[in-house]
Structure formats: structure tokens, C-alpha cells
Design a protein around this motif. Structure first.
Motif, PDB file in Angstrom:
ATOM      1  N   GLU A 221       1.275   5.588   5.719  1.00  0.00           N
ATOM      2  CA  GLU A 221      -0.125   5.441   5.310  1.00  0.00           C
ATOM      3  C   GLU A 221      -0.437   3.993   4.953  1.00  0.00           C
ATOM      4  OE1 GLU A 221      -0.498   8.273   2.170  1.00  0.00           O
ATOM      5  OE2 GLU A 221      -1.100   9.913   3.522  1.00  0.00           O
ATOM      6  N   ASP A 222       0.473   3.325   4.249  1.00  0.00           N
ATOM      7  CA  ASP A 222       0.262   1.926   3.880  1.00  0.00           C
ATOM      8  C   ASP A 222       0.230   1.027   5.113  1.00  0.00           C
ATOM      9  OD1 ASP A 222       0.200   2.638   1.232  1.00  0.00           O
ATOM     10  OD2 ASP A 222       2.275   2.038   0.814  1.00  0.00           O
ATOM     11  N   ASP A 223       0.911   1.449   6.171  1.00  0.00           N
ATOM     12  CA  ASP A 223       0.971   0.658   7.402  1.00  0.00           C
ATOM     13  C   ASP A 223      -0.085   1.087   8.422  1.00  0.00           C
ATOM     14  OD1 ASP A 223       2.527  -1.490   8.616  1.00  0.00           O
ATOM     15  OD2 ASP A 223       3.093  -0.017  10.146  1.00  0.00           O
ATOM     16  N   ASP A 224      -0.939   2.042   8.022  1.00  0.00           N
ATOM     17  CA  ASP A 224      -1.986   2.571   8.911  1.00  0.00           C
ATOM     18  C   ASP A 224      -1.410   3.122  10.216  1.00  0.00           C
ATOM     19  OD1 ASP A 224      -4.107   2.015   7.180  1.00  0.00           O
ATOM     20  OD2 ASP A 224      -4.228  -0.054   7.874  1.00  0.00           O
ATOM     21  N   ARG A 225      -0.267   3.808  10.108  1.00  0.00           N
ATOM     22  CA  ARG A 225       0.348   4.428  11.285  1.00  0.00           C
ATOM     23  C   ARG A 225      -0.019   5.910  11.310  1.00  0.00           C
ATOM     24  NH1 ARG A 225       4.588   1.291  13.589  1.00  0.00           N
ATOM     25  NH2 ARG A 225       4.720   2.966  15.123  1.00  0.00           N
ATOM     26  N   ALA A 226      -0.504   6.367  12.463  1.00  0.00           N
ATOM     27  CA  ALA A 226      -0.859   7.781  12.607  1.00  0.00           C
ATOM     28  C   ALA A 226       0.415   8.621  12.697  1.00  0.00           C
ATOM     29  CB  ALA A 226      -1.706   7.980  13.853  1.00  0.00           C
TER      30      ALA A 226
END
Length: 292
Positions: free
Chosen positions: A204-209
């Protein structure tokens, strides 16, 4: 005079057979590979028989080697039983150990098996449950010891003694193709699992789906799902190295925090069996992490 077989060399032979390689045996016995090779050559010279034969990059026991292995196990067992018989420090009694969800059950089972083999008159029982339930059981005097894991930033609460602290890694089977996945499929523990929490927060912190492809309270089933190539999972690095599932560490994903494993003692865990198991766990975890 009849030549005498060296018990240490016999123990090395058994370890090579059990681990499947000279390299892993050297790690388990805290010896160099050259020292182990020298032990086996000396034994072959003493017996005037070939114990191992080369098959490509691997060494396999010969027919004489298999025969020697059977006798080696018997001799070592008799040696251990004899020492236990005359030892004033012989451990007896029952020790009750709690194992929190998310802890490597396979590795812990091997450690407990080794403890039981070295202390045949001690009885070790294991209960697997969520960490919160184990803490209640310790408080109620229903458990002597419990192995509980937490993320590094949650571990500074003075609870118990640290067995290991190591980084978490992303892992999957060799056929998993990270580049082809727009939404990362995860194989993780249940919602209360601390390792699952670390994975979700990092993505989530890395904006990875991502999506939860599979979840279970059984680490072995989670590992099998990842090994099949269906999903990626998260493990302490030593668990990845010691696993037989063929999981590989994945690069290019967000950094994960350290995972801390602690041994927590109950109020009445002063008995000899509990003390002996506590010492054995500390030494075994330290050795496993150091070899990872």
C-alpha cells in the motif's frame, strides 16, 4: 588391536545422509566442508571400502555406505542412551510449548524432535494457536513456554527473550513471473497474522496493486501455494533457505521490516524440562538464522 570407529565421523555420516549434501551437513555441524570430506576419506581408508560415489555434482552412498549408515544410527543411539543413563543432568518431566500462528512449524518441529531425541525421558507437547490465546494460556499456567512472532516495531515491549530477528523476504515458485502480474496475487496468513500485515502495508505504501489469492493459518499450505507459482508469499529469510518447497526470493518489491521471534515463559515454567527446552530453542534458532 581392532581399529575403532570414530563416533563423531559416524555422526557426520548420518548428517550427510539426512541433509542430502556435504554442504548442508557442514552447516548443521558447524564445520567446514573440507573437514567433513576429510572425515569421510579417513573412514573409507579405515574400512577399506568406498562409502560415497560421485553422480554428477552430487555424492551418493554406495551399498557399503548404506550398510555403514544403518550401523552408525544404531551406534549413535546406543551412545546417546548410555550417556543419558549415567548423566546427573538427565531431563525428565513434561514441558508444554505454545506455537503462535505464522511461526515456521516445520523448522520448530525439527528442533523439538532433536530435543526429544537428546532427552528421551522428557515429554514435550505443542499447542498451535493465535498469539493472544497463547498469552492467556501462559497467564493461566496452562503453558510453560510460547514462541510468538511480531514485527520489529512492535517487539520493544519487554516481553520474553529474542530467539531471532531477521528480515522478511518476498518469495515464490520458480515459475512465477513477476513482470506479468499487474495485480500481485498474495498467499498469506489470516487477517491477524503479523507477516500478512507487513506485506499489505508495504504494498500500500508503494502504491502496488494486489489481491489476496489464498489465506490460511497453516504456514505449510501458504508455502505450497506460493511454490506452485499461483502467488507470492512473505517469509523470514531463514525459513526460505531451510525450506524444501523450492521457493525463491523475489527482487524489485518494497522493502519489508524485520520479523522478531520471541520465547515467552509462563509464571510456573521453572521446571527442569522447561529450562532445558528453553536453552535448546535459543541455541537452535541462533544456529539456523546464522546459516541463512
Amino acid at each position: 588391536m581392532t581399529a575403532l570407529l570414530d563416533l563423531d565421523s559416524l555422526r557426520t555420516l548420518v548428517m550427510i545422509a539426512d541433509t542430502g549434501s556435504f554442504t548442508r551437513a557442514a552447516e548443521e555441524l558447524d564445520k567446514t566442508q573440507s573437514a567433513i570430506s576429510m572425515q569421510m576419506r579417513r573412514m573409507e581408508d579405515k574400512l577399506e571400502r568406498t562409502i560415497f560415489r560421485r553422480e554428477g555434482r552430487h555424492s551418493k552412498l554406495t551399498e557399503d555406505g548404506e550398510l555403514l549408515l544403518r550401523h552408525a544410527r544404531q551406534m549413535l543411539r546406543l551412545n546417546d542412551e548410555t550417556l543419558a543413563m549415567f548423566s546427573e543432568r538427565e531431563v525428565t518431566g513434561k514441558v508444554r510449548l505454545g506455537l503462535a500462528e505464522g511461526i515456521d512449524e516445520t523448522r520448530t518441529a525439527k528442533i523439538i524432535f532433536e530435543f526429544s531425541k537428546n532427552n528421551p525421558k522428557a515429554e514435550a507437547s505443542i499447542v498451535c494457536a493465535p498469539a493472544a490465546d497463547l498469552r492467556k494460556a501462559l497467564e493461566a499456567g496452562e503453558l510453560d513456554l510460547a514462541i510468538i512472532g511480531s514485527l520489529a516495531d512492535e517487539a520493544e515491549n519487554g516481553e520474553g527473550s529474542v530467539l531471532s530477528s531477521e528480515r522478511l523476504v518476498w518469495a515464490a515458485g520458480s515459475n512465477f513471473k513477476l513482470a506479468s502480474e499487474k495485480e500481485l496475487p498474495l498467499a498469506v496468513g489470516l487477517e491477524q497474522c503479523r507477516i500478512r500485515k507487513a506485506a499489505v502495508e508495504a504494498l500500500e505504501d508503494d502504491d502496488r496493486a494486489f489481491r489476496i489469492q489464498y489465506s490460511s493459518s497453516n504456514p505449510g499450505l501458504v508455502e505450497m501455494t506460493a511454490a506452485s507459482g499461483m502467488a507470492i508469499t512473505i517469509q523470514p529469510r531463514s525459513s526460505l533457505v531451510s525450506s524444501d518447497a523450492g521457493l525463491l526470493e523475489l527482487e524489485g518489491l518494497p522493502k519489508l521490516p524485520n520479523y522478531v521471534v520471541k520465547l515467552v515463559r509462563g509464571k510456573e515454567s521453572h521446571f527442569k524440562a522447561a529450562n532445558a527446552l528453553s536453552d535448546h530453542l535459543a541455541k537452535s534458532f541462533e544456529k539456523t538464522v546464522a546459516s541463512a
